[in-house]
Every structure is written in structure tokens, then in C-alpha cells.
Design a protein around this motif. Sequence first.
Motif, PDB file in Angstrom:
ATOM      1  N   ASN A 166      -0.173  -1.465 -11.933  1.00 41.89           N
ATOM      2  CA  ASN A 166       0.029  -0.395 -10.966  1.00 41.89           C
ATOM      3  C   ASN A 166       1.217  -0.757 -10.092  1.00 41.89           C
ATOM      4  OD1 ASN A 166      -2.164   1.223 -11.737  1.00 41.89           O
ATOM      5  ND2 ASN A 166      -3.567  -0.008 -10.499  1.00 41.89           N
ATOM      6  N   ILE A 167       1.961   0.251  -9.657  1.00 39.50           N
ATOM      7  CA  ILE A 167       3.063   0.036  -8.724  1.00 39.50           C
ATOM      8  C   ILE A 167       2.619   0.500  -7.348  1.00 39.50           C
ATOM      9  CG2 ILE A 167       5.397   0.704  -8.080  1.00 39.50           C
ATOM     10  CD1 ILE A 167       6.091   0.890 -10.976  1.00 39.50           C
ATOM     11  N   ASN A 168       2.688  -0.396  -6.382  1.00 41.74           N
ATOM     12  CA  ASN A 168       2.349  -0.070  -4.998  1.00 41.74           C
ATOM     13  C   ASN A 168       3.544   0.635  -4.371  1.00 41.74           C
ATOM     14  OD1 ASN A 168       1.619   0.080  -2.344  1.00 41.74           O
ATOM     15  ND2 ASN A 168       1.063  -2.074  -2.137  1.00 41.74           N
ATOM     16  N   ASN A 169       3.427   1.939  -4.176  1.00 42.10           N
ATOM     17  CA  ASN A 169       4.561   2.744  -3.730  1.00 42.10           C
ATOM     18  C   ASN A 169       4.974   2.445  -2.291  1.00 42.10           C
ATOM     19  OD1 ASN A 169       6.379   4.850  -4.623  1.00 42.10           O
ATOM     20  ND2 ASN A 169       5.490   6.092  -2.999  1.00 42.10           N
ATOM     21  N   ALA A 170       4.109   1.781  -1.521  1.00 43.32           N
ATOM     22  CA  ALA A 170       4.453   1.465  -0.131  1.00 43.32           C
ATOM     23  C   ALA A 170       5.436   0.305  -0.036  1.00 43.32           C
ATOM     24  CB  ALA A 170       3.194   1.134   0.662  1.00 43.32           C
ATOM     25  N   VAL A 171       5.548  -0.493  -1.094  1.00 48.19           N
ATOM     26  CA  VAL A 171       6.447  -1.646  -1.079  1.00 48.19           C
ATOM     27  C   VAL A 171       7.856  -1.180  -1.408  1.00 48.19           C
ATOM     28  CG1 VAL A 171       6.979  -3.862  -2.143  1.00 48.19           C
ATOM     29  CG2 VAL A 171       4.610  -3.240  -1.684  1.00 48.19           C
ATOM     30  N   THR A 172       8.767  -1.332  -0.440  1.00 48.42           N
ATOM     31  CA  THR A 172      10.159  -0.926  -0.595  1.00 48.42           C
ATOM     32  C   THR A 172      11.069  -2.098  -0.242  1.00 48.42           C
ATOM     33  OG1 THR A 172      10.359  -0.165   1.688  1.00 48.42           O
ATOM     34  CG2 THR A 172       9.532   1.430   0.066  1.00 48.42           C
ATOM     35  N   ALA A 173      12.383  -1.873  -0.335  1.00 48.33           N
ATOM     36  CA  ALA A 173      13.350  -2.939  -0.055  1.00 48.33           C
ATOM     37  C   ALA A 173      13.280  -3.424   1.383  1.00 48.33           C
ATOM     38  CB  ALA A 173      14.760  -2.454  -0.380  1.00 48.33           C
ATOM     39  N   THR A 174      12.787  -2.573   2.304  1.00 41.86           N
ATOM     40  CA  THR A 174      12.724  -2.950   3.716  1.00 41.86           C
ATOM     41  C   THR A 174      11.296  -3.162   4.209  1.00 41.86           C
ATOM     42  OG1 THR A 174      12.777  -0.606   4.344  1.00 41.86           O
ATOM     43  CG2 THR A 174      14.887  -1.779   4.251  1.00 41.86           C
ATOM     44  N   HIS A 175      10.327  -3.180   3.301  1.00 41.96           N
ATOM     45  CA  HIS A 175       8.942  -3.418   3.697  1.00 41.96           C
ATOM     46  C   HIS A 175       8.824  -4.820   4.304  1.00 41.96           C
ATOM     47  CE1 HIS A 175       4.608  -4.153   3.305  1.00 41.96           C
ATOM     48  NE2 HIS A 175       4.461  -2.848   3.214  1.00 41.96           N
ATOM     49  N   PRO A 176       8.031  -4.993   5.387  1.00 48.62           N
ATOM     50  CA  PRO A 176       7.909  -6.325   6.009  1.00 48.62           C
ATOM     51  C   PRO A 176       7.516  -7.424   5.035  1.00 48.62           C
ATOM     52  CG  PRO A 176       6.925  -4.659   7.426  1.00 48.62           C
ATOM     53  CD  PRO A 176       7.297  -3.961   6.148  1.00 48.62           C
ATOM     54  N   LEU A 177       6.660  -7.102   4.060  1.00 51.11           N
ATOM     55  CA  LEU A 177       6.271  -8.090   3.056  1.00 51.11           C
ATOM     56  C   LEU A 177       7.480  -8.571   2.264  1.00 51.11           C
ATOM     57  CD1 LEU A 177       4.055  -9.540   1.321  1.00 51.11           C
ATOM     58  CD2 LEU A 177       3.987  -7.472  -0.078  1.00 51.11           C
ATOM     59  N   VAL A 178       8.385  -7.641   1.943  1.00 54.00           N
ATOM     60  CA  VAL A 178       9.572  -7.983   1.162  1.00 54.00           C
ATOM     61  C   VAL A 178      10.599  -8.709   2.030  1.00 54.00           C
ATOM     62  CG1 VAL A 178      11.450  -7.050  -0.243  1.00 54.00           C
ATOM     63  CG2 VAL A 178       9.169  -6.037  -0.373  1.00 54.00           C
ATOM     64  N   MET A 179      10.818  -8.208   3.254  1.00 49.02           N
ATOM     65  CA  MET A 179      11.810  -8.824   4.133  1.00 49.02           C
ATOM     66  C   MET A 179      11.454 -10.265   4.476  1.00 49.02           C
ATOM     67  SD  MET A 179      14.122  -6.536   4.458  1.00 49.02           S
ATOM     68  CE  MET A 179      15.101  -7.171   5.817  1.00 49.02           C
ATOM     69  N   ALA A 180      10.155 -10.607   4.394  1.00 53.19           N
ATOM     70  CA  ALA A 180       9.712 -11.967   4.720  1.00 53.19           C
ATOM     71  C   ALA A 180       9.844 -12.930   3.546  1.00 53.19           C
ATOM     72  CB  ALA A 180       8.258 -11.938   5.197  1.00 53.19           C
ATOM     73  N   LEU A 181      10.211 -12.444   2.359  1.00 58.95           N
ATOM     74  CA  LEU A 181      10.339 -13.330   1.209  1.00 58.95           C
ATOM     75  C   LEU A 181      11.482 -14.323   1.431  1.00 58.95           C
ATOM     76  CD1 LEU A 181       9.909 -10.809  -1.750  1.00 58.95           C
ATOM     77  CD2 LEU A 181       8.220 -12.419  -0.867  1.00 58.95           C
ATOM     78  N   PRO A 182      11.323 -15.568   0.985  1.00 61.66           N
ATOM     79  CA  PRO A 182      12.373 -16.569   1.213  1.00 61.66           C
ATOM     80  C   PRO A 182      13.669 -16.194   0.510  1.00 61.66           C
ATOM     81  CG  PRO A 182      10.722 -17.392  -0.335  1.00 61.66           C
ATOM     82  CD  PRO A 182      10.172 -16.127   0.244  1.00 61.66           C
ATOM     83  N   ASN A 183      14.778 -16.308   1.261  1.00 61.56           N
ATOM     84  CA  ASN A 183      16.132 -16.120   0.718  1.00 61.56           C
ATOM     85  C   ASN A 183      16.421 -14.685   0.291  1.00 61.56           C
ATOM     86  OD1 ASN A 183      15.614 -18.854   0.839  1.00 61.56           O
ATOM     87  ND2 ASN A 183      16.730 -19.359  -0.998  1.00 61.56           N
ATOM     88  N   TYR A 184      15.586 -13.720   0.696  1.00 58.00           N
ATOM     89  CA  TYR A 184      15.798 -12.333   0.275  1.00 58.00           C
ATOM     90  C   TYR A 184      17.008 -11.747   0.978  1.00 58.00           C
ATOM     91  CZ  TYR A 184      14.981  -7.293  -0.153  1.00 58.00           C
ATOM     92  OH  TYR A 184      15.115  -5.949  -0.385  1.00 58.00           O
ATOM     93  N   ASN A 185      17.863 -11.063   0.206  1.00 61.05           N
ATOM     94  CA  ASN A 185      19.106 -10.496   0.711  1.00 61.05           C
ATOM     95  C   ASN A 185      19.083  -8.991   0.486  1.00 61.05           C
ATOM     96  OD1 ASN A 185      21.726  -9.759   1.283  1.00 61.05           O
ATOM     97  ND2 ASN A 185      22.614 -10.735  -0.519  1.00 61.05           N
TER      98      ASN A 185
END
Length: 471
Positions: A166-185
Motif C-alpha cells: 500500500n502507498i501511504n498518500n500522506a507521505v510527501t517530500a516535505t512530510h515531517p517523517l521524510v524531512m527527518a531522514l538522515p542526509n535527506y536533500n
Amino acid sequence: MEDFEDDFLPVGWTKYVNNNNDIIQSNDNNHTFNGQFSARFSSLEVSNDYNQYLFSPPVLINAFHHNLSFWHLKQNSEETLEWGIATDTNPENYDWKPVNLSCVSWQKTQMDLKDYADQMVYLGFHYYGNNSQSVYLDDVHISCDIPANYPTEIDGITITSTIHLNINNAVTATHPLVMALPNYNNLNAPIVLGLLGSGKGNLSLKLSSGNWYCLIYHSGQWHYGSSYPCNITEGNTGIVNISNVEFGAKNDVILVIEEGIDPTLPVNLSRFTAVVTSENFVIISWTAESETNHSGYNILRSEDKDLQNAIMINGSIINKGSSEGTQIKYNYTDFEVYTNMIYYYWLESVSLDGNSEFYGPITVIIGDPTQEPVPPTVPMVTKLYNAFPNPFNPNTNIRYSLKEAGKVKIEIYNMKGQKIKTYNQEHTSPGYYQVSWDSCDERGRSVASGIYLYRLSTGNYTSAKKMVLAK
């Protein structure tokens, strides 16, 4: 989309409550795998208005087969929960649908959202209860199915998975979960997908022409596609494979696809400092929280703030630090500085593909800059200094001074008296020097934790000190 495990209210969510009744984060009951909390609708006192509303952030339904699911539990038979979808958070605009609540166990509600394709919508929950009763809500997800072994096109990219996802549609390039990933640009807004599944699977990505970077974050680190980057010429298509992906029961696996720019930075740096010692040396220190596709570091120094005028002061690239937990710490001593000067230092981080990122400058003042500069002092004595850092893991620097040119031997022994490593140095002038030991023996094998002796011999001078390797 939301499991209510972190801050409450979650980012982007809103609530409407009345008369001291409230929607709170509760640890009374939860459904999330390995979780602790859920959202609790409570009627805390007798009131003429028990209505409570909880609304999600706006969600773009941008693919056709979207599924809504959420879990719920109630305290007694008098509790009522409804859900609905609208394009705003005005309760009057919702077609509220009753939820089949149970007092015995958590129940799941599911709905196909294909009728809302290409719309930006809000998900709403409406609670109506009696005095001192509650309904619990948890694991709210809006997702898109990727059937096992069925090519599915999303944002122009065809994804095939060996297991159902399943794809979680709430996860985007600027989602806090994504922005907190190490070294994410996030410089160029890459395609980001949150993937939900169970077990281990393989992904195949079919891409059109371009220079593509495809990688996935799972099990606490980044994993890269079979070609990184994958350069596909005009008019052709290409395949990138990502194997052995661990899909968990709770956390999203994050797939990132970027055209033209690497979406990860090689280094996540948390500290970069420089201090002057009592001998008027400069010790430059920095800490990397994580390193990805990284070659090493260079240190540059200038007498002004212009990086173009800076010179590299390390003889070779610095690629071995001292590990402390998940951090990697580095130190470098600059012996070749004048007193009564201002210096500026930069740290250059070099990735495996040769690209550089610069940190700094940081300013160091040695002595009184209004006075005449004084060149580095020629050591008056030959001396062995304390290793730095000490304790260490796995690298430390052994520093020494020479009052005259000559040959130097540095030997490292364990506490049994067995020789571990020997360095033979030859210096053509007096000065301050150092060697770096990586806690390996002459054959390159890592040695065990413990106390080690290091001994310096040159001419008639011999000195020994202790250092501690703490893995």
C-alpha cells in the motif's frame, strides 16, 4: 497517515470540542503495532452538546485505487462515531456515515476512495457520547494498492513489487517523517512514496529517459538502486531494481526517486569547531551524525573570509574518525599557524562521486592580531604528547614535537607486551607532528578493546604513554 504516537494534535490536524469535553492522546488503549497511544474522544461531563470533531490535514487523492482504513474501539453501547470526507473542515458539508463500533475488540473500517480521484479532501470524524465515556481511534491510513507482481504506474513511473504493498498518500517530500531522514536533500522536490507491506520484497522501477537517482529508506538506513544514478538516453526506458526491502508492520518504508540531483547529502554534520591550545596550535573538530556514499574530508585555511583564497592544510583526505554510538567524531591539529593572527577554517565534505559540500568558515584568533605576527615556534624540546582523543574508537592521534630533524619510531604494544603496530617517520626539519592509529595491527586486523602503550624513540629520547581503546 497517522498512528497518534507523536505530538498531539498531529501536524495539520484540527479539532472542535465543546464544554470541557475533549479529544486527547491516550495510552488507555492502542492498536498500533509496538505503539502506546491512540486518539480518545471523551465526554467528560454532562452537557447539552457532546459533539466533537477531528479533521485530518488536506490529502490529495492523486491515483485511482485509494483505500481508507482506520481502527476504533468504544467503552459502552451508547457511544457514536461517524466519519466523512469533504473539501473543507465545516462539519455541515460532510455526509456523515456511522461507524460500526465494538466494545469487545478493535475493529477496522475500510472504504475505496476512487470517487475522489484528483481531489484535495479532508477526512473527518464526528463523536457523540454520554457522560464519562470514550471512543478510541487509531491507525488512520489512506493508501494506494500495488498488487504483487502487477506493474502499477504512479507519477509516470511503473513500479512492480514481489509482495502486495500500500502507498501511504500522506507521505510527501516535505512530510515531517521524510524531512527527518538522515542526509535527506529536498532541493528539487523528489517523488516520495511511503510504502506499507509485510515481510521482505523486491522492487523494480521502470523509468523514462533522464539521470535518475532511486533509493529507499528502511531498517534505519538508505539502500540504493542497482544503478545509482541510472542514466537513460533520450527515447529509451530503463529498469532500476531494489532488492531485499524489509517492510514493517508499523513504519513506512520511504521510496525516493529524483531526476538530475542526488536526493541524499553525503554527510549530516552536527558540530564543526576550532580551538587554540596552550601551545598555540589549532585543533579542528567535527561530528558527523551519519555519512552516506562518502569519501572523506579536507580542511581549508585562509587569512580572510574568501574561500577562493583558502589552502588545503591536510596532506591526504581524512576518512577515519572515532565512533561514539551512532556519531563519528574527527579531530585534526593545525601546527603551522602564526601567533597574533586571525584565521578562517572551512571543512570540505567529499562524496564518492567527487562532489563537495563546504561548512564554515569558523574564525580562530591566536594572540593579539594588532601586534606583529609571530611564526610558529620551533620546539625547544623533543616531547611525546597525550593521544587525542583518549579514550577512542577506533581512531586516535599520537602527537609529538622534535627540536631537531631526525628519524622517529612509534611503537604500539598491548598490555601483554606484544607489539601491535610500528610507524617509522623521517622529518627533515624540527616541528610538531602526529600520526593517526586506526586500532589495527600490522596485518590490518582490528584489535580488541583495552589499554595500549605507545612509545616514541628518536635519537637519545624515548617516552611512552597509555591510551584506551573503548569499543
